[in-house]
Design a protein around this motif. Structure first.
Motif, short mmCIF file in Angstrom:
data_model
loop_
_atom_site.label_atom_id
_atom_site.label_comp_id
_atom_site.label_asym_id
_atom_site.label_seq_id
_atom_site.Cartn_x
_atom_site.Cartn_y
_atom_site.Cartn_z
N VAL A 1 21.78 30.47 34.42
CA VAL A 1 20.55 29.74 33.76
C VAL A 1 19.82 31.16 34.25
O VAL A 1 19.34 31.89 35.22
N GLN B 1 15.29 29.66 36.41
CA GLN B 1 15.76 28.89 38.22
C GLN B 1 14.95 27.54 38.96
O GLN B 1 13.68 28.08 39.01
N CYS B 2 15.78 26.67 39.47
CA CYS B 2 14.72 26.51 40.68
C CYS B 2 15.13 27.10 41.30
O CYS B 2 16.43 27.63 42.04
N HIS C 1 15.86 20.63 37.00
CA HIS C 1 15.06 21.13 36.82
C HIS C 1 14.73 21.48 35.05
O HIS C 1 13.53 22.03 34.18
N TYR D 1 18.54 26.84 43.20
CA TYR D 1 19.88 28.61 42.33
C TYR D 1 19.28 29.95 42.34
O TYR D 1 20.71 30.41 42.60
N ARG E 1 20.35 19.62 40.69
CA ARG E 1 18.93 20.46 41.58
C ARG E 1 18.59 21.10 39.72
O ARG E 1 17.42 20.54 39.77
N GLN E 2 19.15 22.11 39.89
CA GLN E 2 19.04 22.40 38.34
C GLN E 2 19.36 22.38 37.16
O GLN E 2 17.89 22.37 36.42
#
Length: 333
Positions: A132, A137-138, A205, A141, A201-202
């Protein structure tokens, strides 16, 4: 045109190479920095501030700052205009023609140069494989990406890099931010970084970022009917003045180009991929499905760890029965 009083003889710059550089920036072997010092010297001799020169050249003061720092090349039209405004008699143009701007841009601090362009861009178009892009990006990540590097055990180094990366997102992930168009190849969604929890989580996001009016995220699936995919990720930056840059990376190096032929070819490759990507809604659905798959994998992993812990806890108080039985004397009645 009215200009401030200045010596019209370009020979007045003859001493600039040593004295001015020593006072301002120290010694340098960079032709771009040398040119920037010449521009700064000429501006100061003419009595202009950076803001005043910026208005005459139709650009912001911060752009003049980068010109003078050797951090951003000037295009020929701007150099010729500056030479005229500052009454340099063609000297700035001659200096500019002798700088190999592409070679200087590939200096070891190449990524900082990219970030400076990114900070000004009015529109950013990204084609990304395998990972990503940093603008989406979160935190979790980004941390795992940097943790793959050589300094993965240096907590301070990791924290600084993650903070710097997330700060680049501020102007894009905000109301009325610049336009950000990202074509993610499905490999960027399926390549697991840091485990299913991080990937879940990514995906969350990505979904959240895609809800912004200035951000468009589309996925090129593995089965995308593109005749020939570009061989590497790339970024197209369109500046407020309409100038465009192409940025890509190879091992340990970044590559910039504003050559019209390169920009045109990159646009063609980007458009070919975009013509085969999923729609915005279908892309969101694919990302959502991936998020749920990672959520399920995370729960399975958590249950597996819990079961292992319960098994180990149950075995702690057990007496081992596998050895031979040793007879023991019994008391007589």
């Amino acid at each position: 045109m009215t200009t401030k009083s200045v010596c019209s003889d370009p020979q007045h710059l003859r001493g600039i190479g040593m004295s001015h550089r020593r006072l301002e920036n120290g010694l340098t072997s960079s032709p771009a920095v040398m040119f920037g010092e010449a521009l700064r010297f000429a501006r100061e001799r003419a009595g202009y501030t950076q803001d005043e020169l910026g208005k005459l050249l139709h650009c912001h003061r911060t752009v003049i700052t980068r010109f003078e720092g050797g951090k951003r090349p000037m295009d020929r039209d701007t150099v010729e205009r500056a030479d005229e405004v500052l009454a340099m008699g063609g000297l700035l143009v001659r200096l500019w023609e002798r700088v190999d701007w592409n070679a200087d841009i590939e200096h070891p601090d190449w990524f900082q140069k990219y970030v400076e362009l990114e900070e000004e861009a009015a529109t950013t178009r990204v084609l990304q494989y395998m990972r990503v892009n940093g603008l989406l990006q979160c935190e979790e990540y980004a941390y795992e990406i940097f943790r793959l590097g050589e300094a993965r055990n240096n907590a301070q180094w990791l924290a600084e890099r993650v903070t710097a990366r997330l700060s680049r997102q501020d102007r894009y992930l905000t109301d009325d931010g610049p336009t950000l168009v990202v074509l993610l190849h499905e490999s960027a969604i399926r390549s697991v970084v840091g485990g299913p929890g991080v990937m879940k989580r990514q995906m969350e996001h990505l979904i959240s970022a895609g809800e912004r009016s200035n951000v468009l995220i589309q996925v090129a699936p593995f089965a995308a009917p593109v005749r020939k995919l570009p061989t590497t990720s790339m970024i197209l930056l369109e500046m407020p003045d309409g100038k465009e840059w192409v940025y890509s990376e190879s091992l340990y190096r970044g590559h910039f180009s504003d050559a019209p032929s390169v920009v045109q070819a990159s646009h063609r490759d980007f458009d070919l991929v975009r013509g085969a990507v999923l729609s915005e809604n279908d892309s969101r659905a694919l990302i959502t499905d991936a998020m749920e798959e990672y959520r399920y994998a995370e729960r399975r992993a958590e249950r597996g760890v819990l079961a292992e812990e319960q098994l180990q806890r149950g075995q702690r108080g057990r007496v081992h029965r596998g050895g031979p039985r040793v007879p023991r004397p019994r008391p007589r009645a």
